[in-house]
Scaffold this active site. Sequence first.
Site, mmCIF file in Angstrom:
data_model
loop_
_atom_site.group_PDB
_atom_site.id
_atom_site.type_symbol
_atom_site.label_atom_id
_atom_site.label_comp_id
_atom_site.label_asym_id
_atom_site.label_seq_id
_atom_site.Cartn_x
_atom_site.Cartn_y
_atom_site.Cartn_z
ATOM 1 C CG ASP A 65 -1.890 1.155 1.231
ATOM 2 O OD1 ASP A 65 -2.617 1.319 0.232
ATOM 3 O OD2 ASP A 65 -1.907 1.906 2.221
ATOM 4 C CG MET B 8 -9.289 8.014 3.665
ATOM 5 S SD MET B 8 -10.737 7.807 2.589
ATOM 6 C CE MET B 8 -10.616 9.274 1.568
ATOM 7 N NE ARG B 9 -0.127 5.667 2.054
ATOM 8 C CZ ARG B 9 -0.110 5.026 3.201
ATOM 9 N NH1 ARG B 9 -0.565 3.784 3.259
ATOM 10 N NH2 ARG B 9 0.348 5.600 4.293
ATOM 11 C CB ALA B 10 -6.714 3.737 -2.663
ATOM 12 C CB VAL C 255 -2.088 7.090 -4.652
ATOM 13 C CG1 VAL C 255 -1.312 6.598 -5.858
ATOM 14 C CG2 VAL C 255 -1.201 7.100 -3.428
#
Length: 699
Positions: free
Chosen positions: A194, A275-277, A280
């Site tokens: 991730d 929430m990183r997706a 990014v």
Amino acid sequence: MASATYPFTAIVGMDDMRLGLLLNAVSPSIGGVLVRGEKGTAKTTAVRSLAALLPDVVTVPGCRFSCDPAAPDPACPDGPHADGPGHARPARMAELPVGASEDRLVGALDIERALGEGVKAFEPGLLAAAHRGVLYVDEVNLLGDHLVDSLLDAAATGVSSVEREGVSVRHASRFLLVGTMNPEEGELRPQLLDRFGLTVEVAASREPDERVEVVRRRLAFDEDPAAFTAKWAAEEETLRERIAAARALLPSVRLGDGALRRIAAVCAGFEVDGMRADIVTARAASALAAWAGRTDVLAEDVRQAALLALPHRRRRNPFDAPGLDEDKLDEILNSFEDEHENEDENPEPEGPDGPEGPDDDGPGGGGPDGGGQQPPQDSRGPEGTPDVPQQRQEPAGSGPASPEAPDASEGAPAAGEAAETPAVAASAPFRTRRLDVPGLGEGADGRRSRARTAHGRTTGSRRPRGALSRLHLAATVQAAAPHQQARGRSGPGLLVRRDDLREAVREGREGNLVLFVVDASGSMAARKRMSAVKGAVLSLLLDAYQRRDKIGMITFRGADAEVALPPTSSVDAGAARLEKLPTGGRTPLAAGLLRAHEVLRVERLRDPSRRPLLVVVTDGRATGGTEPLRRAARAARLLAGEGTASVVVDCEAGPVRLGLAAELGRELRGPVVTLDELRADSISALVHTVRTTHTRRAA
């Protein structure tokens, strides 16, 4: 003279890989790219070629940490820097080898000078060398977890920290992170996956014409690198200028509310964690727009960004293949468009000027307007979609065959030998008890057996072996204290010499080689029983993945035993072998144990520090040849005599039990557990029952 670098523009195909690298060159805040693929697919060549395209870096003269003279790092160990002109140099690419130490990565602090002279004598590591350049990690899946954690933390925060016994050094470390790996050699943990912004799958083209062109260009480069590079110089310069132009345009790109809502709909639709997706994907979509020369993010940018940012974030366990269902992606985007078209027809919305602006003009699947077609963002390149696995494929013959289906094997089975039956599916995996190797090892960091490791609790001290990195402060002071008067100490400081230094001895846990020896004979062929056995082995494989073990698998049936999976770090390869494992035939238990002995002998030569754990999954029966049980007992004593730690998983079922697995356990000098006892929750339930009973009695 430096050796020539293969031109980036001369790479044939590999559109996804090239696009992922270029987007990170435009916007390093994306978080890097992980390139997954088989060996020999130009992964390293592409990374080195990209570094040659990056704009020059202006640094403070003499600064080892590449500080920007326009905005020097206030915490730079070489600072403070005086005002003055900067020095332009090409962007660097630092390579982190698999066998690197933590000091090589983050830098080394001279503990002796820090204690004796009170100065921070710091030798920069690769994180400093990669600042404002590229950090390339080949075979990132084979790095130690502590190294991966350190480099990913630096990539996320832009800062590298070195802490040694209260002495701290911090410096800026912002770089384009590129990792490459061969999935056959093991996967990265999902939480580490991730942390990479994008991921791409690469595979060699199956098109003969394209393979011919790859060979032709490579041979031409090897024959005359200078001439080949000169031939592609114009294309390289054009691409270099385009990267610089996209970087300059990026701050002007408008990520409208419509694009953000599309991104949120896609990430929610694929149920990615955290929430990183979303972040990014948003950054990648903005970079795609800048790369195409636009200041507005279109729906096609969101789609392409999702194909690069989401596949590796959908893995729920190590047996899931990364990938993204493009049909589902289009369905989500089309549903979003339809929903907002209906809102536009409704007179109740906020106003005629929707917040999405030009985003509404772009069709969800990418239109023929040409705006988004400038970059090589059609990720379905010459190799096509099959290069990115969308779903783990069922091996031939592994489906849930009907129990009434006749056996298709040729000929009738020999007397006393059960016919081969098709592979059955494994039952649901469960959390298992921890099985470990007795004693104290010194293997690679892991989570199974006790070992002396570089990380863990401090249990003692010793004189340093080589460069000191883990100071035991109390032991060092104790060693230096008796000599202070003889050394002429007059001030408050402690006079420390090299002979006084002591390093900490720490105890943690190591990863082991878990070698499975699985009985696939006719005595195990009952479908329900074999399904439970496969479920148990699958659970142990998952446990081995979580504890950072290497695994191997031997199966025995019929007349002999075979190495179904040589020792590897790829537990998903073990799961695939297990899934298609058929059963039937005699039970050559001795052959299975002897084959295990041979595998372990070879592995001791390859990796003597990694201790093995033998897991024998059987009901203890043995057939074939003369005195099969005695031969199995002799093979077991051979393994026990060499000190091999063993566990027998007793699979015997039914009202009549022979207890042969227990006999085998005694010969191996290891514990015997039943399938039910293997479950961690069975012990938890027992503890819960005891506590409940005790509470009731006390009341």
